[in-house]
Design an enzyme around this catalytic site. Structure first.
Site, PDB file in Angstrom:
ATOM      1  N   ARG A   1      11.377   9.683  -2.704  1.00 53.77           N
ATOM      2  CA  ARG A   1      12.815   9.908  -2.789  1.00 53.77           C
ATOM      3  C   ARG A   1      13.546   8.923  -1.870  1.00 53.77           C
ATOM      4  NH1 ARG A   1      10.161  14.864  -2.055  1.00 53.77           N
ATOM      5  NH2 ARG A   1      10.350  16.332  -3.805  1.00 53.77           N
TER       6      ARG A   1
ATOM      7  N   LYS B   1      10.619  17.057   1.548  1.00 53.94           N
ATOM      8  CA  LYS B   1      11.402  18.291   1.597  1.00 53.94           C
ATOM      9  C   LYS B   1      10.617  19.366   2.349  1.00 53.94           C
ATOM     10  CE  LYS B   1      14.246  17.773  -2.565  1.00 53.94           C
ATOM     11  NZ  LYS B   1      14.610  18.365  -3.870  1.00 53.94           N
TER      12      LYS B   1
ATOM     13  N   HIS C   1      16.432   7.510  -7.992  1.00 52.55           N
ATOM     14  CA  HIS C   1      15.708   8.607  -8.628  1.00 52.55           C
ATOM     15  C   HIS C   1      15.161   8.191  -9.989  1.00 52.55           C
ATOM     16  CE1 HIS C   1      14.729  12.617  -7.348  1.00 52.55           C
ATOM     17  NE2 HIS C   1      14.863  13.074  -8.577  1.00 52.55           N
TER      18      HIS C   1
ATOM     19  N   ARG D   1      11.895   6.715  -9.382  1.00 54.12           N
ATOM     20  CA  ARG D   1      10.932   7.804  -9.133  1.00 54.12           C
ATOM     21  C   ARG D   1      10.452   8.393 -10.455  1.00 54.12           C
ATOM     22  NH1 ARG D   1       9.377  11.810  -5.326  1.00 54.12           N
ATOM     23  NH2 ARG D   1       9.674  13.978  -5.987  1.00 54.12           N
TER      24      ARG D   1
ATOM     25  N   HIS E   1       5.902  17.212  -4.797  1.00 47.83           N
ATOM     26  CA  HIS E   1       6.464  18.406  -5.422  1.00 47.83           C
ATOM     27  C   HIS E   1       5.773  19.648  -4.863  1.00 47.83           C
ATOM     28  CE1 HIS E   1       7.924  16.116  -9.244  1.00 47.83           C
ATOM     29  NE2 HIS E   1       8.859  16.182  -8.329  1.00 47.83           N
TER      30      HIS E   1
ATOM     31  N   TYR F   1       7.474  15.538 -16.411  1.00 49.01           N
ATOM     32  CA  TYR F   1       7.109  14.194 -16.827  1.00 49.01           C
ATOM     33  C   TYR F   1       6.159  14.186 -18.010  1.00 49.01           C
ATOM     34  CZ  TYR F   1       9.426  13.137 -12.500  1.00 49.01           C
ATOM     35  OH  TYR F   1      10.364  13.050 -11.511  1.00 49.01           O
TER      36      TYR F   1
END
Length: 313
Positions: A164, A188, A259, A262, A285, A294
């Site tokens: 990211r 994150k 993004h 990504r 993730h 995806y």
């Protein structure tokens, strides 16, 4: 939102401040996420105060009826599925915290439901378009301009790792391991992961570190891997502009920012044979469901190729 927060009764204002402290110092969420969650809670508590007509309203008065009424007003005000889903998540986080903090006897959050987010296929680059974008960014780097060297290294690293933009801008010099060609990324929820990168990104990084970064560094520069034109840590807006310019130079490519790179990296990994779990780990993730998006991208592309090329399509 600021005016609504200032006008909350003191007990509600204190609860908001304590919740914000929890998100920042205990959950270590990003500034953007904190602002979104706190904003949602402020509007919920503003609704609580208005609906009860009580200047002394407290968090204890939050129940499933109030929560559903508030979501209904959001829906009637034009909020879409994605927005409603995020606001539901914000409120569930708040009510769970409020119960742990002793502000609620029972948590009504788990009983609150919202429309599922509509998952749309993100725009991506084809493999040859991604290569062309990297070549476009390399043209300026070949002239030795420090900003161009930085932007080329940024694009190569974003595409190579699928990280990211916020993660890239937080990188420090010691997060990079040239010998093993890996980068230590903090994502994150403060989760750390190690992500490999290839030879093109390694070459671009070496040129940036040996020629570009010394030219931009100042006496007050930090240990940031990437620097802005004035020597401070690189800003995400600058990264978005660099990606936009490079992709914009590629004929037929969809307009996108970091993004989009990504999304492209994840799709190309799966198309190349990578398994879903590995891609989940590389992207950082928390759940496999985020990565599964995806697989829909690759299936849609295969269907489009089939429709164009199969005689019985």
């Amino acid at each position: 939102m600021r005016a609504a927060r200032r006008n909350l009764p003191e007990p509600l204002g204190v609860a908001v401040a304590q919740f914000e402290h929890h998100l920042r110092w205990e959950r270590d969420l990003s500034g953007h996420t904190i602002r979104a969650y706190v904003g949602d809670v402020v509007w919920l508590l503003d609704h609580l105060q208005r609906s009860t007509g009580d200047d002394g309203a407290t968090v204890q008065e939050l129940d499933i009826t109030v929560l559903r009424e508030w979501l209904a007003t959001q829906h009637s005000g034009g909020a879409g599925r994605t927005t409603l889903a995020r606001r539901t998540a914000s409120i569930r986080t708040f009510t769970a915290w409020a119960m742990r903090a002793g502000l609620l006897v029972e948590d009504p959050g788990p009983r609150l439901s919202a429309p599922r987010k509509q998952r749309t296929l993100p725009p991506i680059l084809r493999k040859e378009q991604a290569g062309s974008a990297m070549e476009a960014s390399e043209v300026g780097a070949q002239q030795g301009d420090p900003v161009a060297l930085r932007d080329h290294a940024v694009l190569e690293l974003l595409y190579a790792t699928g990280m990211r933009v916020s993660e890239l801008c937080r990188l420090d010099l010691d997060h990079l391991d040239h010998d093993r060609r890996v980068v230590h990324v903090r994502g994150k929820g403060d989760r750390e992961r190690v992500v490999p990168f290839g030879v093109p990104a390694d070459r671009a990084l070496e040129r940036w570190l040996s020629q570009g970064r010394p030219a931009l560094a100042t006496a007050t520069s930090t240990t940031a891997l990437f620097l802005g034109a004035r020597g401070g840590r690189l800003d995400p807006r600058t990264v978005r502009r660099a990606v936009h310019d490079a992709v914009g130079a590629v004929a037929g490519a969809a307009d996108m920012g970091p993004h989009g790179l990504r999304h492209s990296a994840a799709t190309h990994l799966l198309e190349g044979g990578a398994d879903l779990r590995s891609v989940q780990e590389l992207l950082g993730h928390a759940t496999l469901s985020s990565t599964q998006l995806y697989t829909h991208v690759t299936v849609e592309r295969l269907k489009a190729i089939h429709d164009r090329t199969h005689p019985r399509s």
